[in-house]
Design an enzyme around this catalytic site. Structure first.
Site, mmCIF file in Angstrom:
data_model
loop_
_atom_site.group_PDB
_atom_site.id
_atom_site.type_symbol
_atom_site.label_atom_id
_atom_site.label_comp_id
_atom_site.label_asym_id
_atom_site.label_seq_id
_atom_site.Cartn_x
_atom_site.Cartn_y
_atom_site.Cartn_z
ATOM 1 N N HIS A 183 39.989 -4.891 38.642
ATOM 2 C CA HIS A 183 40.675 -4.916 37.350
ATOM 3 C C HIS A 183 41.111 -6.323 36.986
ATOM 4 C CE1 HIS A 183 40.667 -0.527 37.185
ATOM 5 N NE2 HIS A 183 40.746 -0.625 38.497
ATOM 6 N N GLU B 159 39.421 -25.465 55.686
ATOM 7 C CA GLU B 159 39.939 -26.581 56.483
ATOM 8 C C GLU B 159 38.913 -26.958 57.552
ATOM 9 O OE1 GLU B 159 44.398 -27.470 57.143
ATOM 10 O OE2 GLU B 159 43.807 -26.527 59.009
ATOM 11 N N LYS C 70 52.807 -26.301 66.086
ATOM 12 C CA LYS C 70 52.100 -26.920 67.204
ATOM 13 C C LYS C 70 52.667 -28.319 67.481
ATOM 14 C CE LYS C 70 47.479 -28.435 68.433
ATOM 15 N NZ LYS C 70 46.059 -28.418 68.141
ATOM 16 N N GLY D 21 45.303 -25.335 65.100
ATOM 17 C CA GLY D 21 46.292 -24.546 64.350
ATOM 18 C C GLY D 21 45.705 -23.284 63.739
ATOM 19 N N ARG D 22 44.561 -23.415 63.086
ATOM 20 C CA ARG D 22 44.000 -22.254 62.376
ATOM 21 C C ARG D 22 43.318 -21.264 63.317
ATOM 22 N NH1 ARG D 22 41.901 -27.072 61.123
ATOM 23 N NH2 ARG D 22 39.706 -27.544 61.400
ATOM 24 N N LYS E 123 50.039 -35.886 52.663
ATOM 25 C CA LYS E 123 51.282 -35.868 53.454
ATOM 26 C C LYS E 123 51.916 -37.253 53.470
ATOM 27 C CE LYS E 123 49.981 -32.526 57.090
ATOM 28 N NZ LYS E 123 49.692 -32.397 58.511
ATOM 29 N N GLU F 209 57.550 -29.383 56.362
ATOM 30 C CA GLU F 209 57.972 -28.110 55.778
ATOM 31 C C GLU F 209 58.712 -27.263 56.820
ATOM 32 O OE1 GLU F 209 54.925 -29.372 55.630
ATOM 33 O OE2 GLU F 209 53.931 -28.955 53.705
HETATM 34 O O1 F6P Z 1 47.946 -28.749 57.109
HETATM 35 C C1 F6P Z 1 47.455 -29.251 58.284
HETATM 36 C C2 F6P Z 1 47.933 -28.550 59.510
HETATM 37 O O2 F6P Z 1 47.840 -29.472 60.548
HETATM 38 C C3 F6P Z 1 47.144 -27.295 59.826
HETATM 39 O O3 F6P Z 1 45.929 -27.556 60.418
HETATM 40 C C4 F6P Z 1 48.100 -26.580 60.703
HETATM 41 O O4 F6P Z 1 47.745 -25.253 60.867
HETATM 42 C C5 F6P Z 1 49.383 -26.796 59.936
HETATM 43 O O5 F6P Z 1 49.268 -28.100 59.422
HETATM 44 C C6 F6P Z 1 50.647 -26.624 60.702
HETATM 45 O O6 F6P Z 1 50.770 -27.524 61.759
HETATM 46 P P1 F6P Z 1 51.864 -27.351 62.877
HETATM 47 O O7 F6P Z 1 51.612 -26.087 63.596
HETATM 48 O O8 F6P Z 1 51.729 -28.545 63.771
HETATM 49 O O9 F6P Z 1 53.216 -27.324 62.206
#
Ligand code: F6P
Length: 536
Positions: free
Chosen positions: A371, A340, A196, A254-255, A500, A202
């Site tokens: 199990h 979250e 987003k 995002g979620r 972060k 990452e």
């Molecule tokens: O970990 C926080 C967060 O902002 C989540 O809410 C989101 O889904 C994720 O990081 C990824 O964010 P982005 O889509 O901006 O890379």
């Protein structure tokens, strides 16, 4: 009297009551169930009676759930700490059904959906190809909401997959992308960068690595990249042509984003038709959530049961137990969605939250969990309310006997949790095994199940795209209702920021050692360990 207090008194009064006794001479099973179409939600195996249900509904009324629901669907900025509306529901709203005032925003959603479908059709038919031929593999690079939704849904809808193979890379751990790229042909791979913000460390690190990997083989790596993002300028900087950028607005959290561009990998796997069926399932749940009275409203009931178990009875966690192997990633998906969203410590106005907030969510598919951790669920000292999910039919008609066993196990577990096994029954078993006297007593006590452990079961005919859409939207709205009752903002996530920020300051210290002296003793020791192991 305050409803929270009345509910606490009620809980104290009914705590020892046997759930199984509530069934005697009554139509409890149907009275404590709700339906949406063919989906049945049975919450009769909880210790909730008619009075408790009424009180819980009173709590939802008093918290203003109906008003907040209207505010959400109509695009008010209910995410107050970020000044944003919460309109992921618009992503799954069919043409002509946008709420008043949202036509323009909805038009944008529909246009993007059509662009996604055209692109997916092109990829699936080979009209859009890689520099070595038809796209055989797709890698979605994203994390959190830009990963968990597509991962969960692509696995869930595997029987509908007839497109390229989809792979998902999320972790910044190089092992993840290394192991994923191994064996793939860059010339026939499409890389989707799903972020987003297009700043997530990452994702950007993995995207750069994927681009380098592709550049080793193909002349124009950027031509085999697509982006899913709200940050158009940044996607251009990365070198992805605008025609392969699928954007969405800041009112999609995002979620909550699997319903739009972030779902492109799912659409590539199953095709636009099944993707639209998934959206239709979500929309059906939206309509139900908006229209059904609270006593018959699946998301509201699921939320009220959550509040009863977590906030009133104090059970800190809940287990999500899909007896549906293809929902293996649902618990992980729900961990982000629920924890979250509702893992907050202050109410909307900044005051300390007066009640414990979001529960700890965990789980695994049955029968595997049986199990592993069911021992604790049955005989541990903590009560873990269980949420079973179950398809009446599998997708493998030749293996119907497997499915019967699966169903039998799911039903057996909820029954066992409720009924338990008394000391007298346990003594009989131990006696039949040849124990006598004091040893019989001792052995019998180990075989007792306290029972009276609550569970709910969501049962549906089969895990289709439509049903999956219903399930995901059900949980989304459950989280919303719980958040409103708790008075918190379910739509921000400030709690992910501190770690972060600190990671950004630690990375250069790990690289050069400069500044390590200023660290706390423990962190310094760990930094020294890593640097020494790396020969620095
Ligand atoms: O970990 C926080 C967060 O902002 C989540 O809410 C989101 O889904 C994720 O990081 C990824 O964010 P982005 O889509 O901006 O890379």
């Amino acid at each position: 009297m305050d409803l929270w207090k009345r509910l606490a008194d009620k809980a104290a009064a009914v705590d020892a009551r046997a759930i199984s006794a509530l069934f005697e001479g009554s139509g409890r099973a149907s009275e404590f169930s709700a339906r949406l179409g063919e989906m049945l939600f049975d919450y009769s195996k909880t210790n909730i009676d008619g009075e408790t249900r009424e009180m819980l509904i009173g709590l939802a009324d008093a918290a203003g759930v109906a008003e907040r629901r209207t505010a959400m669907f109509s695009g008010e900025k209910i995410n107050e700490t970020e000044g944003r509306a919460v309109l992921h529901t618009l992503l799954r709203t069919p043409a002509g059904a946008a709420p008043a005032g949202l036509d323009e925003a909805h038009e944008g959603v529909l246009q993007t959906l059509d662009r996604m479908a055209a692109f997916a059709d092109d990829v699936r038919a080979g009209r859009f190809s890689g520099q070595g031929g038809k796209i055989t593999d797709v890698i979605n690079i994203g994390i959190g909401g830009s990963d968990l939704g597509p991962v969960m849904a692509t696995l869930a809808l595997a029987p509908h997959a007839d497109g390229p193979r989809c792979h998902f890379v999320s972790n910044v751990d190089g092992a993840h992308i290394h192991d994923t790229l191994k064996g793939l042909d860059p010339a026939t791979t499409l890389v989707i960068v799903a972020s987003k913000t297009f700043t997530t460390i990452e994702t950007m690190t993995n995207a750069a690595t994927a681009r380098d990997w592709m550049a080793e083989t193909v002349a124009h790596p950027g031509a085999q990249f697509a982006a899913l993002s709200s940050a158009g300028a940044k996607t251009a900087e990365f070198g992805i042509a605008a025609e392969r950028v699928f954007g969405f607005e800041d009112w999609v959290g995002g979620r909550y984003s699997v319903w739009g561009p972030i779902g492109l990998s799912l659409m590539l796997a199953v095709g636009p038709g099944d993707f639209r069926a998934f959206l239709a399932g979500g929309h059906a749940m939206d309509t139900h959530f908006r229209e059904a009275p609270f006593a018959e409203n699946l998301p509201v009931l699921l939320a009220l049961i959550g509040i009863w178990h977590a906030q009133i009875l104090g059970h800190a966690s809940r287990a999500v137990l899909p007896y549906d192997q293809r929902l293996a990633r649902l618990p992980a998906y729900l961990q982000q969605l629920e924890m979250e969203s509702n893992g907050k410590r202050v109410t909307m106005d900044g005051a300390d939250a007066p009640h414990p907030t979001g529960p700890i969510v965990w789980g695994e598919p049955g029968t595997n969990g049986q199990h592993a951790f069911y021992q604790l669920i049955h005989q541990g000292t903590r009560v873990v309310p269980c949420e079973f999910l179950l398809a009446a039919r599998g997708h493998e008609p030749d293996l119907a006997h497997h499915h019967r066993l699966l169903v039998a196990n799911a039903l057996a577990q909820s029954k066992a949790l409720m009924r338990g096994r008394s000391l007298a029954e346990a003594r009989e078993i131990a006696a039949a095994q040849g124990y006598e006297g004091a040893e019989l007593d001792r052995q019998a006590r180990h075989r007792v199940f306290p029972g009276n452990r609550p569970s709910t079961t969501l049962i549906y005919p089969q895990l289709t795209p439509h049903v999956l859409g219903q399930i995901v939207a059900l949980y989304e709205h459950r989280v919303f209702v719980e958040g409103v009752i708790l008075g918190i903002n379910s739509f921000d996530q400030w709690g992910v920021e501190l770690g972060k920020e600190l990671a950004k300051t630690l990375e250069p210290i790990l690289a050069t050692g400069a500044g390590a002296d200023a660290l706390d003793g423990s962190t310094r020791q760990l930094v020294d360990y890593v640097r020494k192991a790396a020969g620095e």
